[in-house]
Enzyme design. Structure first.
Site, PDB file in Angstrom:
ATOM      1  N   PRO A   2       0.828  -1.207   0.000  1.00 35.51           N
ATOM      2  CA  PRO A   2       0.000   0.000   0.000  1.00 35.51           C
ATOM      3  C   PRO A   2       0.865   1.260   0.000  1.00 35.51           C
ATOM      4  CG  PRO A   2      -0.801  -1.583   1.617  1.00 35.51           C
ATOM      5  CD  PRO A   2       0.521  -2.091   1.126  1.00 35.51           C
ATOM      6  N   GLU A   3       0.534   2.182  -0.893  1.00 33.27           N
ATOM      7  CA  GLU A   3       1.244   3.450  -0.970  1.00 33.27           C
ATOM      8  C   GLU A   3       0.328   4.547  -0.439  1.00 33.27           C
ATOM      9  OE1 GLU A   3       3.055   4.004  -4.841  1.00 33.27           O
ATOM     10  OE2 GLU A   3       3.252   1.844  -5.116  1.00 33.27           O
ATOM     11  N   ARG A 111       1.529 -11.663   4.669  1.00 30.59           N
ATOM     12  CA  ARG A 111       2.994 -11.685   4.668  1.00 30.59           C
ATOM     13  C   ARG A 111       3.602 -11.479   6.051  1.00 30.59           C
ATOM     14  NH1 ARG A 111       4.827 -10.569  -0.624  1.00 30.59           N
ATOM     15  NH2 ARG A 111       6.922 -10.928   0.177  1.00 30.59           N
ATOM     16  N   ARG A 153      21.772  14.493  -5.412  1.00 27.92           N
ATOM     17  CA  ARG A 153      21.634  13.036  -5.467  1.00 27.92           C
ATOM     18  C   ARG A 153      21.978  12.538  -6.871  1.00 27.92           C
ATOM     19  NH1 ARG A 153      18.302  11.307  -1.090  1.00 27.92           N
ATOM     20  NH2 ARG A 153      18.802   9.204  -1.827  1.00 27.92           N
TER      21      ARG A 153
END
Length: 288
Positions: A2-3, A111, A153
């Site tokens: 889930p995001e 899970r 980055r």
């Protein structure tokens, strides 16, 4: 996993389903889900407390059970359901909260990677929560601020956007979709995404997340909300999980590569490595 849109959808559903209800009992069937405090103290602290609210930070759910805060991370496949207590308990249900109206809030996790921390105000928060970057919808997050968070980055932009300390809540699905809408190749170094492109990227992130929340999230695998309903945004995806299918913009086949162990989907024509888009135009959701 889930995001942000899925967790936000769960939060909204649970707000309607549990706020104002009192916890009457707590059954823990898989002790390792409870990271802090001990299972016995977890149960003792919660019984008699009222769910005062449900908030979200990144992918974390924050239950207000004052004077405590229940911090829950769904990880890969965690699910919350509110059901009548007479309903049979589904396999892999690990924590059950009895509620004062005769229903139960049940946490199911096939899970078994999810976590719960029940913390008093003076107890330290989980490191993952403390180090979260800004929320994508935070008004203080401007294209300039996003550029400052990216410009040093050198890792690929896809990997950097998955770093929760850079932006909170983004995951594999929505990063792929946002990079497509902004025309950025996922292997582009984050430091090469200039401020103008950060403006396009931030707008794309917010557009994708807004549409996903409106659709109730994406049910790619096992995601359901607190009512047990599946999301619908998977029907609106432009690149994710569409390997080999034609791009809705240019017709070129969607490609898939592995990046940092993640399947990564993109259109080689609309998201060229040289940064110069060949035929990108405004995407209309004619495929929905």
């Amino acid at each position: 996993m889930p995001e942000l849109p899925e967790v936000e959808t769960v939060r909204r559903g649970l707000t309607s389903l549990v706020v104002g209800k009192v916890v009457t009992y707590v059954h823990v069937h898989l002790p390792r889900i409870i990271r802090h405090p001990s299972v016995a103290e977890f149960q003792q602290r919660l019984v008699g407390r009222t769910f005062e609210g449900v908030d979200r930070r990144g992918k974390y759910l924050l239950f207000d059970v004052r004077p405590y805060e229940l911090i829950s991370h769904l990880r890969m496949e965690g699910q919350y359901r509110v059901v009548p207590k007479e309903e049979s308990v589904a396999p892999h249900t690990h924590v059950v909260f009895g509620l004062s109206d005769g229903t139960e809030l049940r946490y199911r996790d096939v899970r078994q990677f999810g976590t719960m921390d029940l913390l008093a105000e003076d107890e330290p928060r989980p490191t993952g929560l403390v180090t979260l970057g800004p929320e994508p919808f935070d008004p203080a997050l401007t294209p300039h601020i996003l550029h400052l968070r990216l410009h040093k980055r050198v890792a690929p932009i896809k990997s950097v956007l998955l770093d929760q300390s850079v932006l909170a809540g983004l995951g594999n699905i929505y990063v792929d979709e946002a990079l497509f809408l902004s025309g950025i190749h996922p292997l582009t170094k984050a430091s090469r995404v200039g401020e103008r492109r950060c403006e396009l990227l931030l707008a794309a992130i917010r557009e994708v997340l807004t549409k996903a929340i409106d659709a109730g999230g994406s049910s790619i695998r096992s995601y359901v909300d607190g009512y047990g309903r599946h999301g619908g945004f998977q029907m609106q995806l432009h690149v994710y999980a569409r390997e080999g299918e034609p791009c809705f913009v240019c017709g070129q086949p969607i490609e898939k590569i592995r990046l940092g162990g993640r399947g990564t989907h993109y259109c080689p024509n609309c998201q060229p490595r040289n940064g110069r888009r060949k035929s990108m135009r405004i995407v209309e959701d004619t495929h929905v």
